[in-house]
Design a protein around this motif. Structure first.
Motif, PDB file in Angstrom:
ATOM      1  N   ALA A 272       0.386  -1.014   0.196  1.00  0.00           N
ATOM      2  CA  ALA A 272       0.313  -0.057  -0.181  1.00  0.00           C
ATOM      3  C   ALA A 272       1.080   1.081  -0.223  1.00  0.00           C
ATOM      4  O   ALA A 272       0.741   1.930  -0.356  1.00  0.00           O
ATOM      5  CB  ALA A 272      -1.130  -0.288   1.108  1.00  0.00           C
ATOM      6  N   TYR A 273       2.057   0.707   0.631  1.00  0.00           N
ATOM      7  CA  TYR A 273       2.838   2.411   0.903  1.00  0.00           C
ATOM      8  C   TYR A 273       3.047   2.258  -0.371  1.00  0.00           C
ATOM      9  O   TYR A 273       3.429   3.632  -1.665  1.00  0.00           O
ATOM     10  CB  TYR A 273       4.043   2.395   1.899  1.00  0.00           C
ATOM     11  CG  TYR A 273       4.586   3.438   2.279  1.00  0.00           C
ATOM     12  CD1 TYR A 273       4.081   3.948   2.809  1.00  0.00           C
ATOM     13  CD2 TYR A 273       6.276   3.612   1.981  1.00  0.00           C
ATOM     14  CE1 TYR A 273       4.394   5.828   3.057  1.00  0.00           C
ATOM     15  CE2 TYR A 273       6.855   4.745   2.283  1.00  0.00           C
ATOM     16  CZ  TYR A 273       6.069   5.952   3.194  1.00  0.00           C
ATOM     17  OH  TYR A 273       6.852   6.972   2.814  1.00  0.00           O
ATOM     18  N   ARG A 274       4.253   1.337  -0.950  1.00  0.00           N
ATOM     19  CA  ARG A 274       4.284   1.683  -2.516  1.00  0.00           C
ATOM     20  C   ARG A 274       3.495   2.016  -3.263  1.00  0.00           C
ATOM     21  O   ARG A 274       3.882   3.099  -4.102  1.00  0.00           O
ATOM     22  CB  ARG A 274       5.263   0.235  -2.821  1.00  0.00           C
ATOM     23  CG  ARG A 274       5.595   0.570  -4.223  1.00  0.00           C
ATOM     24  CD  ARG A 274       5.832  -1.444  -4.340  1.00  0.00           C
ATOM     25  NE  ARG A 274       5.581  -2.830  -4.756  1.00  0.00           N
ATOM     26  CZ  ARG A 274       5.692  -4.017  -4.342  1.00  0.00           C
ATOM     27  NH1 ARG A 274       6.777  -3.879  -5.305  1.00  0.00           N
ATOM     28  NH2 ARG A 274       4.702  -5.114  -5.074  1.00  0.00           N
ATOM     29  N   GLU A 275       2.355   1.503  -3.516  1.00  0.00           N
ATOM     30  CA  GLU A 275       1.533   2.397  -4.449  1.00  0.00           C
ATOM     31  C   GLU A 275       1.268   3.266  -4.317  1.00  0.00           C
ATOM     32  O   GLU A 275       1.403   4.713  -5.135  1.00  0.00           O
ATOM     33  CB  GLU A 275      -0.071   1.862  -4.444  1.00  0.00           C
ATOM     34  CG  GLU A 275      -1.048   1.682  -5.047  1.00  0.00           C
ATOM     35  CD  GLU A 275      -2.250   1.364  -4.414  1.00  0.00           C
ATOM     36  OE1 GLU A 275      -1.872   0.339  -3.803  1.00  0.00           O
ATOM     37  OE2 GLU A 275      -2.942   1.982  -5.147  1.00  0.00           O
ATOM     38  N   LEU A 276       1.491   4.103  -2.177  1.00  0.00           N
ATOM     39  CA  LEU A 276       1.031   5.475  -2.895  1.00  0.00           C
ATOM     40  C   LEU A 276       2.244   6.732  -2.787  1.00  0.00           C
ATOM     41  O   LEU A 276       2.538   7.146  -4.060  1.00  0.00           O
ATOM     42  CB  LEU A 276       0.941   5.887  -0.862  1.00  0.00           C
ATOM     43  CG  LEU A 276      -0.234   5.566  -0.738  1.00  0.00           C
ATOM     44  CD1 LEU A 276       0.034   5.364   1.144  1.00  0.00           C
ATOM     45  CD2 LEU A 276      -1.550   6.233  -1.554  1.00  0.00           C
ATOM     46  N   SER A 277       3.526   5.542  -2.827  1.00  0.00           N
ATOM     47  CA  SER A 277       4.669   6.474  -2.838  1.00  0.00           C
ATOM     48  C   SER A 277       5.308   6.602  -4.244  1.00  0.00           C
ATOM     49  O   SER A 277       5.990   7.537  -5.282  1.00  0.00           O
ATOM     50  CB  SER A 277       6.016   5.511  -2.178  1.00  0.00           C
ATOM     51  OG  SER A 277       6.192   5.260  -1.138  1.00  0.00           O
ATOM     52  N   LEU A 278       5.065   5.430  -5.769  1.00  0.00           N
ATOM     53  CA  LEU A 278       5.071   5.544  -6.553  1.00  0.00           C
ATOM     54  C   LEU A 278       3.822   7.369  -7.112  1.00  0.00           C
ATOM     55  O   LEU A 278       4.408   7.646  -7.978  1.00  0.00           O
ATOM     56  CB  LEU A 278       4.567   4.655  -7.827  1.00  0.00           C
ATOM     57  CG  LEU A 278       5.380   3.678  -7.233  1.00  0.00           C
ATOM     58  CD1 LEU A 278       5.235   2.112  -7.621  1.00  0.00           C
ATOM     59  CD2 LEU A 278       6.980   3.779  -7.636  1.00  0.00           C
ATOM     60  N   LEU A 279       2.495   6.962  -6.649  1.00  0.00           N
ATOM     61  CA  LEU A 279       1.596   7.669  -7.093  1.00  0.00           C
ATOM     62  C   LEU A 279       1.932   9.252  -7.142  1.00  0.00           C
ATOM     63  O   LEU A 279       1.665  10.613  -7.790  1.00  0.00           O
ATOM     64  CB  LEU A 279       0.685   7.268  -6.463  1.00  0.00           C
ATOM     65  CG  LEU A 279      -0.276   6.000  -6.943  1.00  0.00           C
ATOM     66  CD1 LEU A 279      -1.661   5.977  -6.091  1.00  0.00           C
ATOM     67  CD2 LEU A 279      -0.917   6.568  -8.717  1.00  0.00           C
ATOM     68  N   LEU A 280       3.133   9.307  -5.684  1.00  0.00           N
ATOM     69  CA  LEU A 280       3.063  10.698  -5.018  1.00  0.00           C
ATOM     70  C   LEU A 280       4.346  10.608  -5.518  1.00  0.00           C
ATOM     71  O   LEU A 280       5.011  12.620  -5.364  1.00  0.00           O
ATOM     72  CB  LEU A 280       3.532  10.829  -3.844  1.00  0.00           C
ATOM     73  CG  LEU A 280       1.962  10.426  -3.216  1.00  0.00           C
ATOM     74  CD1 LEU A 280       2.373  10.229  -0.952  1.00  0.00           C
ATOM     75  CD2 LEU A 280       0.961  11.971  -2.763  1.00  0.00           C
ATOM     76  N   ARG A 281       5.408  10.356  -7.219  1.00  0.00           N
ATOM     77  CA  ARG A 281       6.554  10.702  -8.014  1.00  0.00           C
ATOM     78  C   ARG A 281       7.520  10.221  -6.990  1.00  0.00           C
ATOM     79  O   ARG A 281       8.317  11.153  -6.960  1.00  0.00           O
ATOM     80  CB  ARG A 281       5.809  11.631  -8.303  1.00  0.00           C
ATOM     81  CG  ARG A 281       4.663  11.521  -9.272  1.00  0.00           C
ATOM     82  CD  ARG A 281       4.727  12.148 -10.836  1.00  0.00           C
ATOM     83  NE  ARG A 281       3.716  12.792 -11.681  1.00  0.00           N
ATOM     84  CZ  ARG A 281       3.846  11.574 -12.067  1.00  0.00           C
ATOM     85  NH1 ARG A 281       4.251  11.532 -12.331  1.00  0.00           N
ATOM     86  NH2 ARG A 281       2.142  11.935 -12.578  1.00  0.00           N
ATOM     87  N   ARG A 282       7.538   9.606  -6.280  1.00  0.00           N
ATOM     88  CA  ARG A 282       8.340   9.338  -5.019  1.00  0.00           C
ATOM     89  C   ARG A 282       9.909   8.823  -5.663  1.00  0.00           C
ATOM     90  O   ARG A 282       9.124   7.600  -5.916  1.00  0.00           O
ATOM     91  CB  ARG A 282       8.237   8.970  -3.456  1.00  0.00           C
ATOM     92  CG  ARG A 282       7.044   9.708  -2.948  1.00  0.00           C
ATOM     93  CD  ARG A 282       7.841   9.609  -1.563  1.00  0.00           C
ATOM     94  NE  ARG A 282       7.123  10.757  -0.739  1.00  0.00           N
ATOM     95  CZ  ARG A 282       6.153  10.454   0.335  1.00  0.00           C
ATOM     96  NH1 ARG A 282       6.474   8.519   0.885  1.00  0.00           N
ATOM     97  NH2 ARG A 282       5.468  11.508   0.595  1.00  0.00           N
ATOM     98  N   PRO A 283      10.903   9.249  -5.966  1.00  0.00           N
ATOM     99  CA  PRO A 283      12.000   7.718  -6.025  1.00  0.00           C
ATOM    100  C   PRO A 283      11.595   6.404  -5.848  1.00  0.00           C
ATOM    101  O   PRO A 283      11.810   6.203  -4.763  1.00  0.00           O
ATOM    102  CB  PRO A 283      13.470   8.639  -6.654  1.00  0.00           C
ATOM    103  CG  PRO A 283      12.408   9.249  -5.431  1.00  0.00           C
ATOM    104  CD  PRO A 283      11.460   9.668  -4.598  1.00  0.00           C
ATOM    105  N   PRO A 284      11.640   5.483  -7.241  1.00  0.00           N
ATOM    106  CA  PRO A 284      11.591   4.323  -6.256  1.00  0.00           C
ATOM    107  C   PRO A 284      13.343   3.552  -6.120  1.00  0.00           C
ATOM    108  O   PRO A 284      13.402   3.854  -7.280  1.00  0.00           O
ATOM    109  CB  PRO A 284      10.874   3.548  -7.493  1.00  0.00           C
ATOM    110  CG  PRO A 284      10.919   4.644  -8.829  1.00  0.00           C
ATOM    111  CD  PRO A 284      11.126   5.621  -8.287  1.00  0.00           C
ATOM    112  N   GLY A 285      12.480   2.303  -5.597  1.00  0.00           N
ATOM    113  CA  GLY A 285      14.635   1.716  -5.421  1.00  0.00           C
ATOM    114  C   GLY A 285      13.998   0.138  -5.762  1.00  0.00           C
ATOM    115  O   GLY A 285      13.972   0.078  -6.953  1.00  0.00           O
TER     116      GLY A 285
END
Ligand SMILES: Nc1ncnc2c1ncn2[C@@H]1O[C@H](COP(=O)(O)OP(=O)(O)OP(=O)(O)O)[C@@H](O)[C@H]1O
Ligand SMILES: [Mg+2]
Length: 512
Positions: A272-285
């Motif tokens: 869920a956090y990954r989904e939110l972070s990607l939608l918020l355009r945080r850089p993925p690791g």
């Protein structure tokens, strides 16, 4: 009556009275607007000095957490259904962070990730609220773990004991019995005074309903809070649910109570956090998770502890659940959690298929804290169980090659097989301490060597009933944490032997 009087009565007086009711204070509210919204996040603009993690309020009573603060726009995690929001909708800041209700009124209730009741039993009877995110207790407030948390499951209490204030990971593939272990641990707290919180994250509604039903049937619901952020709920709600549940637990811990909290499961929380972070355009690791994925779990689990007496003396034991894929315990999220927690209970799908239930792989499981506080009676009968069992497994795989075996090896194999049978346990059949000690003692002392593996379960019941019936004082002492002296041990063995012989004779007579 003059014209003035008439005017004053009909026009001015009501005006005057209305004016008195007007509160002329100026209220400042910053209003911003939604730029875009969807999939659990919204981009908004218009705030001048919004704080990070501040709560904002959308129309329809939907709340959000200010997450990505930028000059031109702000990314908000929406704690509700984004389908009901439209670009252009207004939102306002609240000046506070996310908080949830706490207190005894929550016990026996089912609430969502923001502590709002969803069980249809009316509003909560509490006014007290606490923020969902709070710093973990500092080291100086913490006391060593010194009381065991009995789960009632033989394999865990004997080989992987858990202490109050410990964090023990439950990990395994899907459908291996992870939830069953956590639920059994909650059910077993019937007489211990330990309160429980079951936090379901991202699960199917049917799975949650089953847990609630099991807890109700086991009479555990009234001392349990159930926090549910289902798979269909907004990812924001799934993200805050475990923090909210921990805040509810901390309230009891500060009052000196012992609390057991289950997060089922943190794999879905991370997703869920990954989904939110990607939608918020945080850089993925790695595995597309954001860089702070370790931190979101460590700051959650660091809140589990045993407090010193001067700080309340309560404890918070955490049983986070993690789902592995194809038994890969070295994937990103499982390894993170293994390194944060104080041990893990690993459930193997192979054991599950073989019917060795609960499917706990003793060799891969470990408890880094609880062993020190295991009840002395357990230590006396199962102190070297892990070692003995792993030697047996090694011998067994060796013996499969049809090797010639000497007598000593054969005895070890026979005994190991009986111990394996004894470690089997059905769901919701949690055992008290003397029952477990009797079963383990019977197996490790060889009392069951002559009994066919399939009959071990019946023999186990016989010896458990016998010690409770003939040695009630000793059972009470064992349960209270007394050591098992050599005399006690001999007494238990003699009682169990007699009971097994009696059963044998009975069977022979029946056959004759
Ligand atoms: N000790 C046990 N004895 C008998 N059946 C068991 C035992 N433990 C679990 N089961 C059964 O195994 C099935 C899976 O258990 P459970 O739902 O706890 O697994 P899980 O790992 O939580 O699954 P999921 O990955 O779907 O969350 C259930 O039908 C449950 O009744
Ligand atoms: Mg489950």
């Amino acid at each position: 009556m003059s014209l003035f009087d008439i005017l004053s009565e009909t026009l001015f007086d009501p005006l005057e009275r209305a004016r008195e009711n007007v509160d002329a204070r100026l209220e400042m509210a910053e209003i911003a607007r939604i730029l875009s919204v969807g999939n659990g996040v919204a981009q908004v603009a218009g705030f001048t000095d919004l704080h990070a993690d501040e709560l904002v309020s959308f129309p329809h009573g939907i709340m959000g957490i200010a997450s990505n603060l930028r000059q031109d726009r702000i990314g908000v995690i929406v704690l509700g259904d984004t389908d009901r929001l439209r670009p252009g909708d207004k939102l306002r800041r609240t000046g506070r962070v996310v908080d949830v209700p706490v207190g005894a009124a929550l016990l026996g209730r089912v609430v969502d990730g923001l502590g709002r009741p969803i069980d249809g039993n009316g509003p909560l009877d509490t006014d007290e609220r606490q923020p969902v995110e709070r710093p973990a207790p500092p080291i100086m407030h913490r006391a060593p773990v010194d009381v065991p948390l009995q789960t009632g499951i033989k394999a865990i209490d004997a080989a992987i004991p858990i202490g109050r204030g410990q964090r023990e990971l439950i990990l395994g593939d899907r459908q291996t019995g992870k939830t069953a272990i956590a639920v059994d641990a909650i059910l077993n707290q019937r007489d211990t005074g330990v309160l429980s919180i079951y936090c379901a994250i991202g699960q199917r509604a049917s799975a949650v309903a089953r847990v609630i039903q099991d807890l109700r049937k086991g009479g555990a619901l009234e001392r349990t809070i159930i926090v549910v952020a289902g798979g269909n709920d907004a990812p924001g709600l799934q993200f805050v649910a475990p923090y909210a549940a921990t805040t509810m637990a901390e309230h009891f811990m500060a009052q000196g109570r012992d609390v057991l909290i289950v997060y089922d499961d943190l794999t879905r929380h991370a997703r869920a956090y990954r989904e939110l972070s990607l939608l918020l355009r945080r850089p993925p690791g790695r595995e597309a998770y954001p860089g702070d994925i370790f931190y979101i779990h460590s700051r959650l689990l660091e809140r589990a502890t045993h407090l010193r007496d001067e700080h309340g003396g309560g404890s918070l034991t955490a049983l986070p659940v993690v789902e592995t894929q194809a038994q890969n315990i070295s994937a990103y999220i499982p390894t993170n959690l293994i390194s944060i927690t104080d041990g893990q209970v690993y459930l193997s799908p192979e054991l599950f298929e073989k019917g060795q239930l609960p499917a706990i792989d003793i060799g891969t499981s470990v408890s880094r804290v609880g062993g020190k506080v295991q009840l002395p009676a357990f230590r006396a009968v199962a102190g070297n169980l892990r070692l003995m069992y792993s030697q047996f497994e090694e011998l067994e795989s060796f013996a499969r090659f049809g090797t010639q075996l000497d007598d000593e090896t054969r005895i070890k194999l026979t005994r190991g097989q009986r111990v394996r049978e004894i470690l089997k346990q059905r769901e919701h059949q949690h055992l008290n301490v003397p029952e477990q000690v009797a079963a383990l003692l019977a197996a490790t002392e060889g009392l069951l060597d002559d009994i066919a593996p399939d009959d071990v379960a019946a023999a186990e019941e016989t010896v458990q009933n016998a010690v409770q019936k003939f040695e009630p004082d000793l059972c009470e002492r064992i349960g209270a944490g007394a050591d098992l002296s050599q005399d006690d041990r001999d007494a238990l063995i003699a009682t169990m032997r007699r009971a097994l012989h009696a059963k044998e004779d009975e069977k022979d007579n029946g056959d004759a």
